[in-house]
Scaffold this active site. Structure first.
Site, PDB file in Angstrom:
ATOM      1  N   GLY A   8       0.722  -1.224   0.081  1.00 12.48           N
ATOM      2  CA  GLY A   8      -0.067   0.045   0.199  1.00 12.48           C
ATOM      3  C   GLY A   8       0.868   1.307   0.017  1.00 12.48           C
ATOM      4  O   GLY A   8       0.581   2.315   0.572  1.00 12.48           O
ATOM      5  N   GLY A  11      -0.684   4.750  -1.014  1.00 12.36           N
ATOM      6  CA  GLY A  11      -1.506   5.418   0.025  1.00 12.36           C
ATOM      7  C   GLY A  11      -1.193   6.500   0.621  1.00 12.36           C
ATOM      8  O   GLY A  11      -0.080   7.018   0.572  1.00 12.36           O
ATOM      9  N   GLN A  12      -2.168   7.037   1.474  1.00 15.61           N
ATOM     10  CA  GLN A  12      -1.960   8.247   2.230  1.00 15.61           C
ATOM     11  C   GLN A  12      -0.757   8.254   3.218  1.00 15.61           C
ATOM     12  O   GLN A  12       0.213   9.057   3.165  1.00 15.61           O
ATOM     13  CB  GLN A  12      -3.020   8.727   3.005  1.00 15.61           C
ATOM     14  CG  GLN A  12      -2.964  10.067   3.951  1.00 15.61           C
ATOM     15  CD  GLN A  12      -3.688  10.554   5.070  1.00 15.61           C
ATOM     16  OE1 GLN A  12      -4.393   9.289   5.578  1.00 15.61           O
ATOM     17  NE2 GLN A  12      -3.761  11.423   5.714  1.00 15.61           N
ATOM     18  N   ILE A  35      -0.620  -1.710  -6.153  1.00 14.21           N
ATOM     19  CA  ILE A  35      -1.611  -2.541  -6.798  1.00 14.21           C
ATOM     20  C   ILE A  35      -1.742  -1.760  -8.342  1.00 14.21           C
ATOM     21  O   ILE A  35      -1.565  -0.489  -8.456  1.00 14.21           O
ATOM     22  CB  ILE A  35      -2.655  -2.887  -6.378  1.00 14.21           C
ATOM     23  CG1 ILE A  35      -3.480  -1.445  -5.788  1.00 14.21           C
ATOM     24  CG2 ILE A  35      -2.825  -3.773  -5.360  1.00 14.21           C
ATOM     25  CD1 ILE A  35      -4.920  -1.589  -5.449  1.00 14.21           C
ATOM     26  N   TYR A 143     -15.361  -1.374   9.160  1.00 18.96           N
ATOM     27  CA  TYR A 143     -13.656  -0.897   9.349  1.00 18.96           C
ATOM     28  C   TYR A 143     -13.386  -1.466  10.808  1.00 18.96           C
ATOM     29  O   TYR A 143     -12.346  -1.689  10.874  1.00 18.96           O
ATOM     30  CB  TYR A 143     -13.800   0.556   9.261  1.00 18.96           C
ATOM     31  CG  TYR A 143     -12.581   1.302   9.483  1.00 18.96           C
ATOM     32  CD1 TYR A 143     -11.410   0.924   8.661  1.00 18.96           C
ATOM     33  CD2 TYR A 143     -12.125   1.971  10.514  1.00 18.96           C
ATOM     34  CE1 TYR A 143     -10.168   1.776   8.651  1.00 18.96           C
ATOM     35  CE2 TYR A 143     -10.690   2.844  10.704  1.00 18.96           C
ATOM     36  CZ  TYR A 143     -10.028   2.402   9.565  1.00 18.96           C
ATOM     37  OH  TYR A 143      -8.691   2.998   9.924  1.00 18.96           O
ATOM     38  N   LYS A 147     -10.595  -4.013  12.125  1.00 24.02           N
ATOM     39  CA  LYS A 147      -9.500  -3.653  12.997  1.00 24.02           C
ATOM     40  C   LYS A 147      -9.130  -4.355  14.046  1.00 24.02           C
ATOM     41  O   LYS A 147      -8.293  -4.876  14.714  1.00 24.02           O
ATOM     42  CB  LYS A 147      -9.505  -1.942  13.164  1.00 24.02           C
ATOM     43  CG  LYS A 147      -9.070  -1.214  12.010  1.00 24.02           C
ATOM     44  CD  LYS A 147      -7.902  -1.452  11.339  1.00 24.02           C
ATOM     45  CE  LYS A 147      -7.583  -0.832  10.056  1.00 24.02           C
ATOM     46  NZ  LYS A 147      -6.237  -1.246   9.364  1.00 24.02           N
ATOM     47  N   ILE A 173      -5.093  10.888  10.502  1.00 23.07           N
ATOM     48  CA  ILE A 173      -3.895  11.372  10.157  1.00 23.07           C
ATOM     49  C   ILE A 173      -3.853  12.430   9.344  1.00 23.07           C
ATOM     50  O   ILE A 173      -4.628  12.310   8.148  1.00 23.07           O
ATOM     51  CB  ILE A 173      -3.040  10.185   9.373  1.00 23.07           C
ATOM     52  CG1 ILE A 173      -2.841   8.795  10.287  1.00 23.07           C
ATOM     53  CG2 ILE A 173      -1.409  10.822   9.171  1.00 23.07           C
ATOM     54  CD1 ILE A 173      -2.321   9.066  11.621  1.00 23.07           C
TER      55      ILE A 173
HETATM   56  N1  SER Z   1      -8.806   7.809   9.509  1.00 24.69           N
HETATM   57  C1  SER Z   1      -9.525   6.510   9.791  1.00 24.69           C
HETATM   58  C2  SER Z   1     -10.850   6.718   9.329  1.00 24.69           C
HETATM   59  O1  SER Z   1     -11.527   7.965   9.236  1.00 24.69           O
HETATM   60  C3  SER Z   1      -9.517   6.362  11.110  1.00 24.69           C
HETATM   61  O2  SER Z   1      -8.571   5.719  11.462  1.00 24.69           O
HETATM   62  O3  SER Z   1     -11.389   6.105   8.573  1.00 24.69           O
END
Ligand code: SER
Length: 318
Positions: A8, A11-12, A35, A143, A147, A173
């Site tokens: 990844g 990504g950010q 990818i 999500y 996690k 982040i």
């Molecule tokens: N930045 C993530 C989200 O908003 C949280 O960990 O899904």
């Protein structure tokens, strides 16, 4: 860590983590896994090796691990919280089936593994203020489900097979290189772009919606210093609470307005984002990370704001 694979890498987080790791370990020792459709570009492409690594395809992970003699994997492949609600099966396939592939490759080839968890691993029943390291984790988002499972499966591979798995629970982040996509905390990045472009910002969550946030340099430091930490000091592994700042939209708006006096913000609440944000903690207690591997953030809201505005003005020619 001698040879590192970042899955990844475009990504950010991956795009900046790969560059930071290259700075610390040498360009040739850090492989950018991507990818098709998300190829590395510019300095990320030119500064070191890159390979197609699809987390859902174990053979592609193993091929890169063997080719580059990898001993540490940063597995950053994931769908963020909002997009995972519209594609729950895909979120599971990437987050958990993918993690299984990474852990199996790591078990066979002796790699350490970092797979981030999140503030999203908590839910409405979790204590929201000074959320303890070890507490209720009953998230209702896909999500969050992935996690919590990430934390459990990573700990399982450590206790059962001795795989060196370690992780942190990332807050939202904030960064100025690659935009996040489909997260609940994305507004705290987008607000800076709006301010620098001279646009009015439409905020998707209500005033008073507190969430933990962190500036990218601190997030990168957290991931790298945890992976470098003395394992005999670690009582926890997957995953550590980390924290540096917590705010609601009215507070980040005020912090930006101090430097961009004409900046305007209006609220247009997105019910899904609001309900996810309401279920997440206001602020985490990161005492264990401070005690077990000397975690200490550098940035607060004001110093982050100064740096974000300066970097984005240069990037956007404003
Ligand atoms: N930045 C993530 C989200 O908003 C949280 O960990 O899904």
């Amino acid at each position: 860590m001698k040879n590192i694979l970042v899955i990844g890498a475009t990504g950010q987080i991956g795009s900046e983590l790969t560059m930071e790791l290259r700075k610390r370990y040498g360009n040739e020792h850090v492989v950018a896994g991507y990818i098709p459709g998300a190829e590395p570009k510019g300095i990320l492409k030119d500064s070191g090796p890159s390979e197609i690594v699809d987390v859902t395809d174990r053979t592609s992970i193993e091929a890169a691990v063997k080719k580059y003699n990898i001993d540490a994997i940063y597995n950053l492949a994931a769908l963020l919280s909002v997009v995972a609600e519209s594609k729950p099966m895909m979120a599971w396939r990437i987050g958990i089936d993918g993690l299984w592939n990474v852990l199996e490759a790591a078990r066979e080839h002796g790699c350490a593994v970092f797979t981030p968890s999140s503030i999203g691993s908590f839910g409405a029943e979790t204590p929201h203020v000074k959320t303890p390291q070890d507490t209720v984790q009953r998230p209702r988002t896909m999500y969050g489900v992935t996690k919590v499972t990430t934390e459990l499966l990573s700990d399982y591979y450590h206790t059962k097979y001795g795989v060196d798995t370690r992780s942190v629970r990332f807050p939202g982040i904030i960064s100025n290189v690659t935009l996040p996509g489909g997260g609940t905390t994305d507004y705290a990045v987008e607000i800076y772009y709006a301010a620098v472009k001279g646009e009015k910002f439409v905020c998707p969550v209500k005033p008073g919606t507190l969430m933990d946030m962190m500036y990218m340099p601190d997030a990168l430091n957290a991931a790298i210093s945890l992976m470098e930490a003395d394992p005999t000091r670690l009582k926890h592994r997957n995953a550590f609470n980390i924290a540096s700042m917590s705010f609601g939209p009215e507070t980040i708006y005020a912090a930006i307005k101090k430097y961009v006096p004409d900046f305007e913000m209006v609220y247009e609440i997105d019910p899904l984002k609001q309900s996810i944000a309401d279920s997440w903690p206001d602020c985490l207690d990161d005492t264990c990370a401070r005690q077990e591997w000397d975690w200490k953030p550098q940035y607060d809201l004001d110093s982050m704001t100064v740096d974000m505005l300066e970097k984005l003005r240069a990037k956007l020619n404003k």
